[in-house]
Design an enzyme around this catalytic site. Structure first.
Site, short mmCIF file in Angstrom:
data_model
loop_
_atom_site.label_atom_id
_atom_site.label_comp_id
_atom_site.label_asym_id
_atom_site.label_seq_id
_atom_site.Cartn_x
_atom_site.Cartn_y
_atom_site.Cartn_z
N GLY A 17 40.45 106.59 14.81
CA GLY A 17 40.25 106.07 16.10
C GLY A 17 39.10 105.32 16.27
O GLY A 17 38.71 104.43 17.03
N HIS A 18 38.16 105.24 15.30
CA HIS A 18 36.83 104.71 15.06
C HIS A 18 36.96 103.16 14.32
O HIS A 18 36.45 102.42 14.38
CB HIS A 18 35.73 105.56 14.82
CG HIS A 18 35.24 106.32 15.66
ND1 HIS A 18 34.39 106.33 16.38
CD2 HIS A 18 35.89 107.67 15.78
CE1 HIS A 18 34.30 107.31 17.28
NE2 HIS A 18 35.15 108.28 16.71
N ASP A 116 29.17 101.13 15.47
CA ASP A 116 30.04 102.36 16.27
C ASP A 116 28.84 103.29 16.96
O ASP A 116 27.87 103.30 16.47
CB ASP A 116 30.80 103.51 15.18
CG ASP A 116 31.70 104.22 16.06
OD1 ASP A 116 33.04 103.91 16.23
OD2 ASP A 116 31.02 105.22 16.75
N HIS A 355 48.40 112.16 23.28
CA HIS A 355 47.20 112.69 23.56
C HIS A 355 46.05 112.13 24.19
O HIS A 355 44.91 112.63 24.45
CB HIS A 355 46.57 113.32 21.99
CG HIS A 355 46.25 112.11 21.18
ND1 HIS A 355 46.92 110.88 21.07
CD2 HIS A 355 44.94 111.89 20.22
CE1 HIS A 355 46.04 110.20 20.22
NE2 HIS A 355 45.06 110.69 19.85
N TRP A 358 41.74 107.06 22.88
CA TRP A 358 41.72 105.76 23.53
C TRP A 358 42.26 104.64 22.94
O TRP A 358 42.68 103.70 23.79
CB TRP A 358 40.04 105.54 23.60
CG TRP A 358 39.94 104.45 24.60
CD1 TRP A 358 39.22 103.34 24.61
CD2 TRP A 358 40.16 104.53 25.95
NE1 TRP A 358 39.43 102.46 25.61
CE2 TRP A 358 39.81 103.45 26.73
CE3 TRP A 358 40.51 105.66 26.96
CZ2 TRP A 358 40.07 102.98 28.08
CZ3 TRP A 358 40.88 105.28 28.33
CH2 TRP A 358 40.47 104.07 28.88
N ASN A 359 42.45 104.48 21.48
CA ASN A 359 43.33 103.31 20.91
C ASN A 359 44.71 103.40 21.46
O ASN A 359 45.02 102.23 22.00
CB ASN A 359 42.98 103.38 19.79
CG ASN A 359 41.75 102.98 19.13
OD1 ASN A 359 41.13 101.99 19.18
ND2 ASN A 359 41.07 104.12 18.64
N GLU A 363 46.43 100.45 23.87
CA GLU A 363 47.82 99.87 23.35
C GLU A 363 48.86 100.23 24.11
O GLU A 363 49.58 99.13 24.26
CB GLU A 363 48.20 100.40 21.86
CG GLU A 363 47.15 100.13 20.84
CD GLU A 363 47.17 101.12 19.52
OE1 GLU A 363 48.03 102.00 19.63
OE2 GLU A 363 46.20 101.12 18.75
N GLN A 380 39.67 113.33 25.40
CA GLN A 380 41.09 112.89 25.78
C GLN A 380 41.36 113.46 27.24
O GLN A 380 42.08 112.79 27.92
CB GLN A 380 41.99 113.48 24.73
CG GLN A 380 41.67 112.68 23.20
CD GLN A 380 42.18 113.65 22.09
OE1 GLN A 380 43.05 114.41 22.32
NE2 GLN A 380 41.72 113.01 21.10
BR1 BUP Z 1 48.97 109.07 13.87
C1 BUP Z 1 49.12 107.09 13.98
N1 BUP Z 1 50.30 105.08 13.33
O1 BUP Z 1 51.17 107.02 12.63
P1 BUP Z 1 43.60 107.07 18.62
C2 BUP Z 1 48.07 106.19 14.49
N2 BUP Z 1 48.30 104.90 14.48
O2 BUP Z 1 49.35 103.17 13.95
P2 BUP Z 1 42.91 109.52 17.21
C3 BUP Z 1 49.33 104.22 14.23
O3 BUP Z 1 45.95 104.98 14.99
P3 BUP Z 1 40.23 109.59 18.01
C4 BUP Z 1 50.05 106.52 13.13
O4 BUP Z 1 48.15 103.03 17.15
C5 BUP Z 1 45.87 104.01 16.86
O5 BUP Z 1 45.49 102.55 16.89
C6 BUP Z 1 47.20 104.05 16.75
O6 BUP Z 1 43.61 106.06 17.46
C7 BUP Z 1 47.07 103.92 15.22
O7 BUP Z 1 43.76 108.42 18.33
C8 BUP Z 1 44.98 104.84 15.98
O8 BUP Z 1 44.97 106.75 19.51
C9 BUP Z 1 44.70 106.11 16.38
O9 BUP Z 1 42.27 106.55 19.30
O10 BUP Z 1 41.57 109.03 17.06
O11 BUP Z 1 43.92 108.98 15.95
O12 BUP Z 1 43.20 110.83 17.63
O13 BUP Z 1 40.59 111.12 17.79
O14 BUP Z 1 39.05 109.12 17.27
O15 BUP Z 1 40.52 109.20 19.32
#
Ligand code: BUP
Length: 459
Positions: A17-18, A116, A355, A358-359, A363, A380
């Site tokens: 996520g970072h 970060d 969940h 934020w990424n 997206e 979240q």
């Molecule tokens: Br799982 C998964 N494929 O199988 P988030 C995630 N992703 O491309 P998180 C994939 O990882 P935090 C997979 O598109 C996003 O860019 C997804 O970040 C990609 O959640 C990234 O959505 C995941 O922010 O991190 O992993 O829980 O807890 O730091 O928010």
């Protein structure tokens, strides 16, 4: 002489996520002719992080790489958490000073460090000593950023999070319902809480705060923080999102893509809870019932451990064979890393049960895909509220934090039907996608902000 593009060093923190947004920004800077140095902490916590760093570097041969060894935390040295990502935040902060010589001797000299939020306090003195401007990158919603920035003030009053209150007030922004506050924040000695509060205190030393969000997505919160109503000592707030993805289509096993190709438009629910959430086995069973009850097609990415290296269970151990059998034409359950990019832009996807990492939110916003928010931890719940307010999704508040209670298959099924059948929501989400496209297009608000920062840093 004409100015030449700046040299920017990027320092991500632990977890996909970072890492993901920082790699995306690094790629954007590189394609705008900046010299880019990527700094990474080694060893990384998850296998996904190391493989993404290698992949990124192979795609960007001009990007320089500095890898530094983190001084590990002693196992069990922190009584408040055993979360390997939080421990890595702390270890990274402790190790950042090791970067001093390589930053000082970089050629061409570094024009700015983009780092970060989770390393803000440790990079600030290094950047100040070297006379290099430091920009902080926020990888969460502006609203959650406000909570983190204001956390030192809240912690100074023991009653801020008292259970007698229904909400937490931060000047300038709409109140945060108490249940949306991440539970660790209620314990001032929790490792994560103390790290975030320390980082928050360093924000005023930064040259600017780059945010992966956009004006039309969080207009009121951004207006409040930009005008100094939240805190009056923050540097300029610079929304530059959604960050562009660089990840080209991967050759890795993506057996679900041909299956998706054969599904009708907007008919499939995509289910993922990000890289760090492992649902309980009881919740996995209820979710499987919910998906089946909804009657909708689904693509479900299933994780059973917080760190991918520990994820060893097989599908047949997690789900009843009869479920997999009954749904084999209706759905796909996959384990391991998928390309979320490719999935979200696939025309067969009609909704996203997620969940609210934020990424994932950014997206989905970019692609205009309606979300059913089911926050699991940290930022979240606040993000879920932002999603709902922006018109990108729906959120069932009474489900609470995913990791706390058990939500029944029946309820999940009903909510999925609501998500997939809400035409008004679909229209609003599409509009969010159009706005995201406008923000990042030439002359768009986010694009302009980034251009101005880079012009300012030109040599
Ligand atoms: Br799982 C998964 N494929 O199988 P988030 C995630 N992703 O491309 P998180 C994939 O990882 P935090 C997979 O598109 C996003 O860019 C997804 O970040 C990609 O959640 C990234 O959505 C995941 O922010 O991190 O992993 O829980 O807890 O730091 O928010």
């Amino acid at each position: 002489t004409t100015a030449s593009p700046p040299h920017i060093a990027l320092l991500p923190s632990a977890g996909m996520g970072h890492l993901t947004p920082l790699l995306r920004l690094a790629s954007m800077l590189s394609s705008r002719s900046c010299t880019v140095t990527l700094i990474t902490a080694s060893p990384s916590v998850s296998a996904a992080e190391s493989s993404h760093i290698s992949f990124f570097l192979s795609q960007h041969p001009l990007v320089k790489h500095i890898e530094f060894q983190v001084i590990p935390s002693k196992p069990y040295s922190n009584p408040t958490t055993d979360d390997p990502f939080f421990l890595q935040f702390e270890a990274t902060n402790r190790s950042v000073r090791l970067l001093y010589p390589s930053l000082a001797s970089a050629s061409p000299p570094i024009s700015a460090i983009f780092s970060d939020f989770a390393v803000a306090s440790s990079i600030a003195p290094v950047a100040a000593d070297l006379g290099i401007p430091n920009y902080i990158i926020s990888t969460t919603s502006c609203k959650f950023f406000c909570l983190m920035a204001y956390l030192p003030v809240l912690l100074s009053d023991p009653l801020s999070f008292s259970s007698g209150l229904s909400e937490v007030n931060i000047p300038g922004i709409t109140p945060l319902p108490l249940p949306s506050i991440p539970p660790p924040f209620k314990n001032p000695s929790h490792l994560l809480t103390s790290l975030i509060a320390t980082d928050a205190q360093a924000l005023s030393k930064a040259k600017g705060i780059l945010m992966n969000t956009f004006d039309d997505f969080e207009p009121e919160t951004l207006a409040a923080i930009k005008s100094g109503r939240v805190l009056d000592n923050l540097p300029p707030i610079l929304p530059i999102g959604p960050l562009e993805t660089f990840e080209p289509k991967k050759e890795q096993d993506q057996s679900y893509l041909p299956w998706l190709d054969s599904q009708p438009a907007e008919s499939v629910v995509y289910v993922s809870f990000g890289s760090r959430t492992a649902l309980s086995s009881a919740q996995i069973r209820e979710l499987s019932k919910g998906l089946e009850r909804s009657g909708y097609r689904f693509l479900w990415v299933l994780k059973t451990s917080k760190v991918d290296k520990d994820d060893k269970e097989e599908l047949k151990d997690l789900l009843e064979e009869s479920f997999l059998d009954r749904t084999k034409n209706k759905g796909r359950v996959v384990k391991g890393w998928v390309s979320q990019q490719d999935i979200l832009e696939h025309p067969a996807i009609g909704g996203f049960l997620n969940h609210c990492g934020w990424n994932s939110v950014m997206e989905a916003a970019w692609k205009g895909i309606p979300m059913l928010a089911w926050p699991q931890h940290m930022d979240q719940s606040v993000n879920a509220e932002v999603v709902e307010k922006a018109g990108l999704g729906i959120w069932e508040r009474k489900w609470g934090w995913g990791l706390e209670g058990l939500v029944s298959g029946e309820e999940i099924g009903k909510k999925i039907v609501e998500l997939m059948e809400d035409e008004k929501l679909r229209g609003l989400a599409r509009k969010v996608g159009e706005n995201a496209g406008k923000a990042t297009g030439i002359g768009g608000k986010s694009e302009k902000v980034l251009t101005e920062v880079l012009e300012y840093l030109e040599k």
